[in-house]
Scaffold this motif. Structure first.
Motif, short mmCIF file in Angstrom:
data_model
loop_
_atom_site.label_atom_id
_atom_site.label_comp_id
_atom_site.label_asym_id
_atom_site.label_seq_id
_atom_site.Cartn_x
_atom_site.Cartn_y
_atom_site.Cartn_z
N VAL A 87 4.38 -4.15 16.04
CA VAL A 87 3.21 -3.86 16.87
C VAL A 87 1.98 -3.96 15.98
O VAL A 87 1.90 -3.31 14.93
N THR A 89 -2.18 -3.53 16.02
CA THR A 89 -3.18 -2.82 16.81
C THR A 89 -4.58 -3.00 16.23
O THR A 89 -4.73 -3.19 15.02
N LYS A 103 3.93 -7.60 19.31
CA LYS A 103 3.09 -7.09 20.39
C LYS A 103 1.71 -6.71 19.86
O LYS A 103 1.58 -6.29 18.71
N TRP A 105 -1.50 -4.13 20.64
CA TRP A 105 -2.02 -2.97 21.38
C TRP A 105 -3.48 -2.81 21.02
O TRP A 105 -3.83 -2.67 19.85
N LYS A 107 -6.76 -0.63 20.70
CA LYS A 107 -7.07 0.79 20.51
C LYS A 107 -8.10 1.20 21.56
O LYS A 107 -8.95 0.38 21.90
N TRP A 109 -4.69 3.59 21.92
CA TRP A 109 -3.41 3.59 22.60
C TRP A 109 -2.95 5.04 22.70
O TRP A 109 -3.46 5.92 22.00
N ALA A 110 -2.00 5.28 23.57
CA ALA A 110 -1.52 6.65 23.80
C ALA A 110 -0.32 6.94 22.90
O ALA A 110 0.50 6.05 22.64
N ASP A 113 2.94 5.69 24.09
CA ASP A 113 3.26 4.29 23.83
C ASP A 113 4.07 4.16 22.54
O ASP A 113 5.02 3.37 22.46
N GLU A 117 7.91 2.78 22.21
CA GLU A 117 8.23 1.65 21.33
C GLU A 117 9.27 2.04 20.30
O GLU A 117 10.16 1.25 19.97
#
Length: 124
Positions: A87, A89, A103, A105, A107, A109-110, A113, A117
């Protein structure tokens, strides 16, 4: 004879912001992960050189301390461990392409999440 410790999945967190790195680490440790923390892609690359096959999950920011970006690190990590759940971010739109299966994400993000993951990474 002592009991063998149960297998614990290992995650690599690469984030130059100490507070975010600590928060991610705590979330993953609470999910049963062993966590390795790095503040730069160069430090993370040394971890990957030694133990990429032992990792289940890598979370990295795009902007890191050092010269390499998190996107570049994602490509290195996928080369070392094609099964690694990655991931990437950032608070900004992504300008570079990620390796297949990685992936992105945006920002913020929760925390949920991250927990989802972490569970998915252990299943794959």
């Amino acid at each position: 004879m002592g009991q063998a410790e149960p297998f614990r999945a290992t995650a690599l967190i690469v984030e130059d912001d100490v507070m975010q790195r600590e928060m991610l680490s705590l979330l993953l440790e609470e999910s049963g992960y062993q966590v390795i923390q790095c503040d730069s892609a160069e430090a993370a690359q040394r971890v990957l050189d030694k133990s990429a096959g032992a990792l289940c999950l890598m979370l990295t920011d795009v902007q890191l301390a050092g010269r390499m970006t998190g996107v570049e690190l994602a490509h290195v990590a996928k080369d070392r461990n094609p099964k690694l759940d990655i991931v990437v971010t950032s608070g900004r739109p992504l300008a570079q392409s990620l390796p297949d299966g990685a992936k992105f994400w945006a920002k913020p993000w929760a925390p949920l999440d991250v927990l989802r993951e972490a569970e998915l990474a252990q299943l794959s």
